[in-house]
Design a protein around this motif. Structure first.
Motif, short mmCIF file in Angstrom:
data_model
loop_
_atom_site.label_atom_id
_atom_site.label_comp_id
_atom_site.label_asym_id
_atom_site.label_seq_id
_atom_site.Cartn_x
_atom_site.Cartn_y
_atom_site.Cartn_z
N LEU B 145 9.54 4.74 10.31
CA LEU B 145 9.97 4.22 11.53
C LEU B 145 9.40 5.01 12.52
O LEU B 145 9.84 6.03 12.98
CB LEU B 145 11.54 4.02 11.66
N PRO B 146 8.28 4.55 13.22
CA PRO B 146 7.63 5.54 14.21
C PRO B 146 8.47 5.48 15.44
O PRO B 146 9.03 4.44 15.88
CB PRO B 146 6.27 4.93 14.26
N ILE B 147 8.12 6.47 16.39
CA ILE B 147 8.54 6.47 17.89
C ILE B 147 7.34 6.18 18.40
O ILE B 147 6.47 6.89 18.59
CB ILE B 147 9.35 7.64 18.32
N PHE B 148 7.39 5.04 19.34
CA PHE B 148 6.17 4.72 20.14
C PHE B 148 6.55 5.14 21.57
O PHE B 148 7.31 4.66 22.32
CB PHE B 148 5.82 3.34 20.39
N SER B 149 5.90 6.34 22.05
CA SER B 149 6.42 6.99 23.23
C SER B 149 5.08 7.09 24.43
O SER B 149 4.11 6.41 23.91
CB SER B 149 6.80 8.32 23.05
N ILE B 313 -4.18 2.46 18.46
CA ILE B 313 -3.22 3.49 17.69
C ILE B 313 -2.15 3.08 17.39
O ILE B 313 -1.47 2.89 16.25
CB ILE B 313 -3.20 4.92 18.39
N PRO B 314 -0.98 2.41 18.39
CA PRO B 314 0.12 1.97 18.17
C PRO B 314 0.07 0.55 17.59
O PRO B 314 0.92 0.23 16.74
CB PRO B 314 0.91 1.85 19.63
N ASP B 315 -0.88 -0.29 17.71
CA ASP B 315 -1.30 -1.28 17.16
C ASP B 315 -1.40 -1.31 15.59
O ASP B 315 -0.48 -2.04 14.81
CB ASP B 315 -2.37 -1.95 17.72
N LEU B 316 -2.24 -0.37 15.14
CA LEU B 316 -2.40 -0.20 13.71
C LEU B 316 -1.19 0.17 13.09
O LEU B 316 -0.82 -0.20 12.10
CB LEU B 316 -3.65 0.41 13.50
N THR B 317 -0.55 1.23 13.79
CA THR B 317 0.76 1.69 13.11
C THR B 317 1.61 0.64 12.91
O THR B 317 2.41 0.72 11.96
CB THR B 317 1.14 2.87 14.13
N GLY B 318 1.92 -0.11 14.13
CA GLY B 318 2.75 -1.25 14.05
C GLY B 318 2.75 -2.05 12.87
O GLY B 318 3.78 -2.56 12.26
N TYR B 319 1.58 -2.27 12.38
CA TYR B 319 1.24 -3.11 11.21
C TYR B 319 1.29 -2.57 9.95
O TYR B 319 1.42 -3.17 8.88
CB TYR B 319 -0.16 -3.52 11.38
N ILE B 320 1.53 -1.31 9.85
CA ILE B 320 1.87 -0.64 8.60
C ILE B 320 3.29 -0.19 8.47
O ILE B 320 3.84 -0.24 7.35
CB ILE B 320 0.96 0.77 8.39
N THR B 321 3.98 0.37 9.76
CA THR B 321 5.34 1.09 9.63
C THR B 321 6.14 -0.19 9.35
O THR B 321 5.92 -1.24 9.78
CB THR B 321 5.57 1.96 10.71
N GLU B 322 7.44 0.32 9.00
CA GLU B 322 8.59 -0.86 9.02
C GLU B 322 9.23 -1.00 10.26
O GLU B 322 10.52 -0.66 10.26
CB GLU B 322 9.33 -0.40 7.90
N GLY B 323 8.79 -1.29 11.26
CA GLY B 323 9.24 -1.30 12.97
C GLY B 323 8.73 -0.17 13.48
O GLY B 323 7.68 0.27 13.24
N GLN B 324 9.44 -0.14 14.75
CA GLN B 324 9.12 0.77 15.60
C GLN B 324 10.21 0.95 16.70
O GLN B 324 10.68 0.21 17.09
CB GLN B 324 7.67 0.45 16.64
#
Lengths: 580, 469
Positions: B145-149, B313-324
Motif C-alpha cells: 500500500l503506497p503513500i502518494f504524497s 510514476i504514481p500511475d504505474l504504481t497504482g496499477y501494481i499496488t493494492e490501493g493507495q
C-alpha cells in the motif's frame, strides 16, 4: 563460419534482457528455441543473426552459449485435463512448477500443459469405417461434472477410421487409427499464433448474459462478441472481469491474468472453487481455465499469454461450446510488445508502442466470434479485454486502437468509483453495437417491452445529465416539480438498478427476469410520482416517501419479488392513498 | 578472473568494454580505478563484441586505464539475522561503523517471482492506530500500500507513525522493519534514524541508506537489497516484515537516467517503456506464502511530481499496488494531520480484512456510509462556493457540517496518538449521528441499533432504569 555448424544448433552472440541474439542458427520466424535450456521464440532474422525473445529471466546467460531450435512454433497441448488448470503464459501448470521449484518460480522448467499420466474414460462416437475430417468429434471424455470434453480430430488431419478403442486411456495413448496410418490421441497440439479453423462465422444474435444489470440491459455483449473495459486504477476493472468470469452464461471460461497482481490471481484461485455456478449448481472452477502471468513474471511470456488463452478458448469452441475469454489487462500485453519492440530497436509509433500495435490488437480480437465449427456445431468465443490507460486517459494508443475494433465499450469512470457507485460504468459514455441485434432475443425470451424499457431508462439518464448541469448552477430548488420528479426517477435508476454490489451474496448476480421486474417497478414508481404530483403532493413528499428504503433493499433479497411488490404498494399507498 | 583494460566508451553511468571473454548478462562487475579505489557495476548487455556495464557508484574518475573485472557472479546480498539493528549503504555495505556482517547466505537480489499458486490471500488486519487508514483504507498483512504524497507533505511522519504503531491485534507479534531510503536528503534520513533510535525500533530494523548525494544508479539496487533482506528474514526466520521504501520517485528518475544513457526508445515523459515491469518486480515482492509463517507488507512512499496523480510514476504504481493512500495539500494547509484524502485513497484488500471476527461487524457498512457522507459533504462545498450556504437545505447543511467535523475530529489526530479500531469506529458513529437516521441508508438497521449513539444512550438509560427498579 564453417557450414557444418549451421543448423539446428547455434551460438549465443548477444544477451540484452529478454532479447537474445544467436548466430549460426537456421530458424524460421516464431520457431521455439531453447537458449541454454530457457524457452524462447524467434522474433526476427537479421543477416546471419537470429533474434529470440526468451520467456524467462536471462541473468547468467552469456555469449557463446548453446541455442537449439526445436523447429516447432509455440504450441499448446489441447486435450482432457485443461479445465481447472492454472498456467503461466506458455501453458506450464503453476502447481507443477511449484512442485519442481518451490514457492518461487524457477527457470528452465519443462512441464506438460496437461497431465500425461492421468487416465480418462474415452467413449467413441464414431466407429470403424467412418470417414472423419479435421475438427470432427470422434468421442467424449467426461472431464469435470460440468464439461464433457469432446475429442476432436486435429484440424489438419482426415481419413477413414480403421481402429478405435473404448476405455481408460492417458492423453498420450492411441485411441484411434486412420487408414493413412495416422494415430489419434486424446490430445493434439496447436500453434498459439495461428487461429484454429472453422467453417463459417455466424452473426452474433444471442446475448452473453453476465448477470450484471448495467451490462445486460444497457450495454449487452453478444456470444462471440468483443468488449473492452478501459479504466484508470481503482475503477474496478478487475472486479468486473471477475464478475464476468463468475456469472457469464458460457460453458467454459478462460481467464488470462496478463501482467497483473499476484494476489488477484490468488483471489481467483481461492474463490472460484468455492463459488457455485447458479446454472449448474457446481463450483465455477469446474469450467474455468486460468492463465496467470503476473506483472513480475518474465515479460515475453506475458506477450504469449493472451495467445495461449485464446487458443485454448478456440479449442473448446470447436467442441460446440460457448467460451468467454477475459483478458486482464491487454495494456500489459501491449506494453510487453512495446518492450520487445524497443529491444529490437524498431522504429516506434505512438508513445513508443510498435507501429504494428493496432494490427496485433485487431488480429487478437478477430479471433472472437460465433462460428459453425468444422464438425458442424455452433460454438463461440467472446472476448472481454480490460484496458489500463495511463492516467485514466482514453486517448492513449491502446484504448484508441482497441475501441476501433471492439463492438462494446464499457467505460469505467473514476468519478463514479470515487462516489463508490459500482460498477463504475459511465452510462453516457459507454455503448454497445449489439444492442439492436440482440433486441429481438430479449423480446422473444424475456419480455416484449424489454427494449422500450431500456430506451426509457437511457432517456431518463440522459435528461438527468442535462438537468444536472442546470442544478450545478442554480440549485435543485429552482427546477420545476416535473423535472424534479425526473431527477428522482433517475436517482432510483442509478442507485437501485445500475448500482450492483459485487460482494453481496444475492446482488452479485441478477437474472434477466429480475432485471425486467426491477425495471418495471421503477417505471411504475415514475407513473405513481407523476400521478401524485397531479393529485397535489409536494415534491418533498415524493422524495421522502416512506417505503423508498424498502424499495432500495428489495434487490438484496433472495425472493425479491415479494419485497419489491410490497415496497411499490407501500409507496403507492403513501402517495396516492390506500387502496388506490 | 581476468581483468580487462579495454574500456572503449564511458557515457553517463554506462561503461562499454571490448574484447572480453563471454560475460553473463546480469553479472556483477568490479571496476578498479588507477588510484586503487573500486566501483561496482552490473552487466546490462553482453555480446561477443562489447559488454555494457552500468556502474552503481557512478563513473566519476573512471578512465580508459581502469581495470574491469567480471566476477562470474550476479549481485548478491550477504544475508544474516544479524542484519537487524544495522545500517547499511544503498548497496548493502555496513556504514554504521559496526563489524562486517557474516553472511549465513548470499542471496541474489533479483528475487524470483512468487508462484501465484503458492500465495495465500492477505486477510489479517493490521492496526496502524491511524483512523484514516484503519477505518477507511484498512491495511492487511502481506499487502503493498503506497503513500502518494507531494513535496513538503508529512509522508515521512506517517510512515514513521505506522512503523511505530503497526500491530496485528491479539497476536502480540511485532513487525520488524526494513527501511530503504532512495535519494532522500541527509536531514530526512536523520529524522528517521533518530526516531528509530529513540523508540528502540532500530533493534528490530534493517536500514538501507542511499542519500541524495549518493550515486543515483545505486538507487536501482537499493530497494532490491532491502526486499532481499525482507524475504530472508520473513521466509527463513518467520518475521513479519514491514518494508518502508522512500522515495520511489527518485528510483524512477534513476531508471530514466539509465534508459536515456542507453539511448532507448522512451515511453511516456521520457520514462522507459519497461518501467511498469521494473516497478512490479519490486512491488510484487510482498505477500504471504502458503505454509510459511513470515509475511512481507510493503509501504512504498512516492512524491507525485507537481501533485499530479496521472504522472507515470504514481500511475504505474497504482496499477501494481493494492490501493493507495493519497495525501492532500489542501488538508495539510488546513493544519490537519494526517492529511489523508480518503476519497481517492483505496485499499483493495480491505474487504477481506474487515468485518465480524476481523475488526467489527459494522465496519464494512460503516465504511460505505462514512465514505458516502463525506463525499456528499465535500461535493456540497463546491456548491456553496457558487450559491452560498443560505441556499442549501437543512439536510445539505448537515452534510456540510459532517464533512467539516470529519476532518477536524475524526481525521485529525496526533503523531503519537495510537487509536484502536473500536475508538476509530465509535468516533465515526458519533459523527454519523449528526445526520438524520433516515440518511444512513448504507447501514442495516441492526447495526444502527447496536452502535448508533442515540440507541446506545437509550440502551444505557434502559439499563440504568432497570437497575434502579
Amino acid at each position: 563460419m564453417e557450414v557444418s555448424t549451421v543448423g539446428k544448433v547455434g551460438e549465443i552472440y548477444r544477451v540484452s534482457g529478454p532479447l537474445v541474439v544467436a548466430e549460426g542458427l537456421k530458424a524460421r520466424m516464431y520457431d521455439v528455441c531453447l537458449v541454454e535450456g530457457l524457452m524462447g521464440e524467434v522474433v526476427g532474422l537479421a543477416g546471419d543473426k537470429v533474434l529470440i525473445q526468451v520467456y524467462e529471466d536471462t541473468s547468467g546467460i552469456r555469449p557463446g552459449g548453446k541455442v537449439e531450435n526445436t523447429g516447432r512454433p509455440l504450441s499448446v497441448q489441447l486435450g482432457p485435463g485443461l479445465i481447472r488448470s492454472i498456467y503461466d503464459g506458455v501453458q506450464r501448470p503453476l502447481p507443477v512448477m511449484k512442485e519442481i521449484s518451490g514457492d518461487f518460480i524457477g527457470r528452465g522448467i519443462e512441464a506438460d500443459g496437461i497431465d500425461m499420466k492421468k487416465k480418462w474414460e474415452f467413449k467413441p462416437t464414431v466407429k470403424k469405417g467412418d470417414k472423419v475430417n479435421g475438427g470432427d468429434i470422434i468421442g467424449t471424455v467426461q472431464e469435470t461434472e460440468v464439461v464433457e470434453h469432446k475429442i476432436l480430430v486435429p484440424p489438419n488431419v482426415s481419413g477413414v477410421i480403421t481402429e478405435i478403442y473404448e476405455g481408460s486411456y492417458t492423453p498420450q495413448d492411441t485411441i484411434a487409427v486412420l487408414d493413412n496410418g495416422t494415430e489419434l490421441k486424446l490430445y493434439h497440439e496447436w500453434p498459439v499464433r495461428i487461429p484454429r479453423p472453422y467453417k463459417e462465422k455466424l452473426p452474433p444474435e444471442v446475448p452473453l448474459l453476465t448477470g450484471q444489470r448495467i451490462f445486460d440491459t444497457l450495454f449487452p455483449i453478444a456470444k462471440g462478441g468483443t468488449a473492452a473495459i478501459p479504466g484508470g486504477f481503482g475503477t474496478g476493472k478487475t472486479v468486473m472481469q471477475h464478475q464476468l468470469a463468475k456469472w457469464s452464461d458460457s460453458n467454459v471460461i478462460v481467464y488470462v491474468g496478463c501482467g497483473e497482481r499476484g494476489n488477484e490471481m490468488t483471489e481467483v484461485l481461492e474463490e472460484f472453487p468455492e463459488l457455485i455456478d447458479p446454472r449448474t449448481g457446481k463450483p465455477l472452477m469446474e469450467r474455468a481455465i486460468l492463465v496467470a502471468n503476473t506483472s513480475n513474471m518474465p515479460v515475453a511470456a506475458r506477450e504469449a499469454s493472451v495467445y495461449t488463452g485464446i487458443t485454448i478458448a478456440e479449442y473448446f469452441r470447436d467442441m460446440g461450446y460457448d467460451v468467454a475469454v477475459q483478458a486482464d489487462s491487454t495494456s500489459r500485453w501491449a506494453e510487453a510488445m512495446r518492450e520487445m519492440s524497443g529491444r529490437l530497436e524498431e522504429m516506434p509509433g505512438e508513445e513508443g508502442y510498435p507501429a504494428y500495435l493496432a494490427s496485433r490488437l485487431a488480429e487478437f480480437y478477430e479471433r472472437a466470434g460465433r462460428v459453425k465449427t468444422l464438425a458442424g456445431d455452433i460454438g463461440s468465443v467472446s472476448v472481454v479485454g480490460a484496458v489500463s490507460p495511463p492516467g485514466g486517459d482514453f486517448s492513449e494508443p491502446v484504448t484508441v486502437n482497441t475501441l476501433r475494433i471492439v463492438k462494446v465499450f464499457w467505460a469505467l469512470d473514476s468519478k463514479l468509483a470515487a462516489r463508490r457507485h459500482f460498477p463504475a460504468i459511465n452510462w453516457l459514455q459507454s455503448y454497445s453495437l449489439y444492442a439492436e441485434t440482440l433486441a429481438d432475443w430479449f423480446k422473444d425470451n424475456v419480455a416484449p417491452d424489454w427494449s422500450e424499457l431500456r430506451t426509457w431508462m437511457m432517456t431518463v439518464l440522459q435528461e438527468e445529465a442535462n438537468l444536472m448541469e442546470i442544478v450545478m448552477l442554480v440549485g435543485k430548488d429552482a427546477l420545476p416539480d416535473q423535472q424534479r420528479v425526473l431527477l428522482e426517477v433517475a436517482r432510483y435508476i442509478r442507485e437501485v438498478y445500475l448500482s450492483q454490489y459485487a460482494y453481496h451474496p444475492v446482488d452479485t448476480y441478477c437474472s434477466v427476469q429480475k432485471m425486467y421486474d426491477l425495471m418495471k417497478a421503477i417505471k411504475e414508481l415514475e407513473e405513481t410520482f407523476y400521478k401524485a404530483l397531479e393529485a397535489g403532493k409536494t415534491i418533498d413528499e415524493i422524495e421522502n416517501v416512506p417505503g423508498r428504503e424498502d424499495f432500495a433493499r428489495a434487490k438484496f433479497e433472495e425472493d425479491y419479488k415479494k419485497y419489491l411488490d410490497d415496497a411499490v404498494q407501500k409507496i403507492k399507498a403513501n402517495l396516492l392513498g390506500g387502496g388506490e | 578472473m581476468k581483468e580487462y583494460r579495454t574500456i572503449r566508451d564511458v557515457a553517463g553511468p554506462l561503461i562499454f568494454v571490448e574484447k572480453t571473454e563471454p560475460v553473463a548478462y546480469g553479472e556483477l562487475v568490479i571496476i578498479t580505478l588507477p588510484d586503487g579505489t573500486t566501483r561496482r557495476g552490473q552487466v546490462l548487455d553482453s555480446s561477443k563484441d562489447i559488454v555494457v556495464v552500468q556502474s552503481f557508484e557512478g563513473t566519476r574518475g573512471i578512465d580508459k586505464a581502469s581495470a574491469v573485472r567480471f566476477t562470474g557472479d550476479v549481485v548478491k546480498l550477504a544475508c544474516s539475522k544479524d542484519m537487524l539493528g544495522r545500517i547499511l549503504s544503498g548497496s548493502g555495505e555496513p556504514i554504521d561503523g559496526g563489524p562486517k556482517i557474516v553472511p549465513e547466505e548470499r542471496r541474489e537480489i533479483i528475487g524470483a517471482a512468487i508462484n501465484p499458486y503458492a500465495r495465500t490471500y492477505p486477510r489479517e488486519f493490521i492496526q496502524t492506530g491511524i483512523s484514516a487508514i484503519d477505518g477507511m483504507n484498512t491495511l492487511v498483512r502481506g499487502q503493498k500500500l503506497p503513500i502518494f504524497s507531494g513535496s513538503g507533505l508529512p509522508h515521512n511522519d506517517i510512515a514513521l507513525q505506522i512503523a511505530r504503531q503497526a500491530k496485528v491485534r491479539g497476536t502480540g507479534e511485532e513487525f520488524a522493519v526494513v527501511f530503504a531510503a532512495m535519494g532522500i536528503t541527509y536531514e530526512e534520513a536523520h529524522y528517521f534514524m533518530k526516531d528509530f533510535e529513540r523508540t528502540g525500533a532500530l533493534e528490530r530494523a534493517v536500514v538501507f541508506l542511499n542519500l541524495a548525494d549518493d550515486p543515483a544508479i545505486e538507487r536501482l539496487i537499493t530497494p532490491r537489497m532491502a526486499l532481499t533482506a525482507a524475504e530472508f528474514l520473513a521466509y527463513e526466520y518467520d518475521y513479519h516484515i514491514l518494508v518502508i521504501l522512500t522515495d520511489f520517485t527518485n528510483y524512477c528518475e534513476a531508471l530514466r537516467e539509465i534508459s536515456a544513457a542507453r539511448e532507448e526508445v522512451p515511453g511516456r515523459r521520457g520514462y522507459p517503456g519497461y518501467m511498469y515491469t521494473d516497478l512490479a518486480t519490486n512491488y510484487e515482492r510482498a505477500g504471504r506464502i502458503r505454509g510459511r509463517k513470515g509475511t512481507i507488507t510493503q509501504f512504498p512512499v512516492l512524491t507525485m511530481p507537481a501533485d499530479d496523480i496521472t504522472h507515470p510514476i504514481p500511475d504505474l504504481t497504482g496499477y501494481i499496488t493494492e490501493g493507495q493512500i493519497v495525501l492532500s495539500r489542501e488538508l495539510h494547509a488546513k493544519g490537519i494531520y494526517p492529511p489523508i484524502n480518503v476519497l481517492p485513497s483505496l485499499s483493495r484488500l480491505m474487504k477481506e480484512g474487515i468485518g465480524e471476527g476481523l475488526t467489527r461487524d459494522d465496519h464494512p457498512q460503516w465504511n460505505d456510509q462514512m465514505y458516502a457522507a463525506y463525499a456528499e459533504g465535500v461535493d456540497l462545498r463546491g456548491l456553496v462556493a457558487i450559491v452560498g450556504e443560505e441556499a442549501l437545505s437543512e439536510r445539505d447543511r448537515r452534510f456540510l457540517k459532517f464533512a467539516d467535523e470529519f476532518e477536524r475530529r475524526w481525521l485529525q489526530q496526533g503523531k503519537y496518538e495510537d487509536r484502536d479500531i473500536e475508538y476509530t469506529l465509535d468516533l465515526g458513529w458519533e459523527l454519523l449521528s449528526m445526520l438524520p437516521e433516515a440518511e444512513l441508508v448504507k447501514i442495516e438497521k441492526k447495526f444502527i441499533e447496536k452502535y448508533h449513539p442515540a440507541y446506545k444512550k437509550k440502551a444505557a438509560q434502559a439499563e440504568a432504569a432497570e437497575e434502579a427498579a
